[in-house]
Design an enzyme around this catalytic site. Structure first.
Site, short mmCIF file in Angstrom:
data_model
loop_
_atom_site.label_atom_id
_atom_site.label_comp_id
_atom_site.label_asym_id
_atom_site.label_seq_id
_atom_site.Cartn_x
_atom_site.Cartn_y
_atom_site.Cartn_z
N HIS A 103 0.85 -1.21 0.00
CA HIS A 103 0.00 0.00 0.00
C HIS A 103 0.87 1.25 0.00
O HIS A 103 1.94 1.26 0.59
CB HIS A 103 -0.96 0.02 1.20
CG HIS A 103 -0.28 -0.17 2.53
ND1 HIS A 103 0.08 -1.41 2.99
CD2 HIS A 103 0.11 0.71 3.47
CE1 HIS A 103 0.65 -1.29 4.18
NE2 HIS A 103 0.70 -0.01 4.49
N HIS A 105 0.71 5.24 1.13
CA HIS A 105 0.01 6.25 1.93
C HIS A 105 0.05 7.56 1.15
O HIS A 105 1.12 7.96 0.67
CB HIS A 105 0.74 6.50 3.25
CG HIS A 105 0.84 5.31 4.15
ND1 HIS A 105 0.02 5.14 5.25
CD2 HIS A 105 1.66 4.23 4.13
CE1 HIS A 105 0.35 4.01 5.87
NE2 HIS A 105 1.34 3.45 5.22
P1 5GP Z 1 1.98 0.44 7.29
O1 5GP Z 1 1.81 -1.06 7.10
O2 5GP Z 1 2.37 1.14 6.03
O3 5GP Z 1 2.89 0.78 8.43
O4 5GP Z 1 0.58 1.05 7.71
C1 5GP Z 1 -0.62 0.36 7.74
C2 5GP Z 1 -1.73 1.39 7.76
O5 5GP Z 1 -2.97 0.71 7.73
C3 5GP Z 1 -1.75 2.27 9.02
O6 5GP Z 1 -1.69 3.64 8.61
C4 5GP Z 1 -3.06 1.94 9.70
O7 5GP Z 1 -3.66 3.05 10.31
C5 5GP Z 1 -3.88 1.39 8.56
N1 5GP Z 1 -4.88 0.41 8.95
C6 5GP Z 1 -4.71 -0.64 9.79
N2 5GP Z 1 -5.83 -1.37 9.90
C7 5GP Z 1 -6.75 -0.77 9.08
C8 5GP Z 1 -8.11 -1.06 8.76
O8 5GP Z 1 -8.71 -2.02 9.24
N3 5GP Z 1 -8.73 -0.23 7.87
C9 5GP Z 1 -8.10 0.84 7.31
N4 5GP Z 1 -8.79 1.60 6.47
N5 5GP Z 1 -6.80 1.16 7.61
C10 5GP Z 1 -6.15 0.36 8.48
#
Ligand code: 5GP
Length: 140
Positions: A103, A105
């Site tokens: 993903h 951001h």
């Molecule tokens: P990363 O893996 O890049 O560190 O971030 C994962 C992102 O996913 C975080 O910003 C977190 O807030 C978001 N996130 C985690 N669980 C969920 C979810 O169930 N729904 C959504 N929409 N975002 C999520």
């Protein structure tokens, strides 16, 4: 590197087994609001193919996600009257990744306002709905 886990939360969102505030979708990507936004309008762009991160996707697969982020960035500038955009993409735990479906951001920024730390707080549903509406309108 571990194998892709089809039960990660974003895979469930892609399959419609878990809800999200969708803002954009095409044949390659889905974009939805981050549930714990680091800035208002914080959006995640994910590929529809199962890929853990940049180390587990083809160059074209990665390019589709970047195209999605490019589209969201332009719309977010308008929707949130932003002064700038931060795009981030983490790979594996050592690289800061928490959810293991690729993903990007896309975070609208305003002069002098710092990002919240990751996973600070779950945003209110009404605020997410309102921000999704604004972004969808700006995407036209
Ligand atoms: P990363 O893996 O890049 O560190 O971030 C994962 C992102 O996913 C975080 O910003 C977190 O807030 C978001 N996130 C985690 N669980 C969920 C979810 O169930 N729904 C959504 N929409 N975002 C999520």
């Amino acid at each position: 590197m571990p194998a892709y886990d089809p039960n990660n939360i974003f895979a469930k969102i892609l399959r419609g087994e878990f809800p999200c505030h969708k803002v954009y979708e095409d044949e390659h990507v889905l974009a939805f609001l981050d549930i714990m936004p680091r800035a208002p309008g914080h959006t995640l762009v994910i590929p529809k193919v199962p890929a853990r991160n940049i180390l587990d996707v083809t160059p074209d697969g990665y390019a589709h996600v970047a195209r999605g982020a490019h589209k969201i960035a332009a719309a977010a500038m308008k929707a949130f009257h932003a002064d700038g955009i931060t795009v981030q993409q983490f790979n594996e735990a050592a690289g800061g990744q928490v959810v293991f479906h690729l993903h990007m951001h896309v975070m609208p920024r305003h002069d002098g306002i710092a990002l919240l730390p990751p996973a600070s707080r779950k945003e209110d549903i009404e605020v997410l709905e309102d921000n999704a509406t604004k972004l969808i309108a700006a995407l036209g």
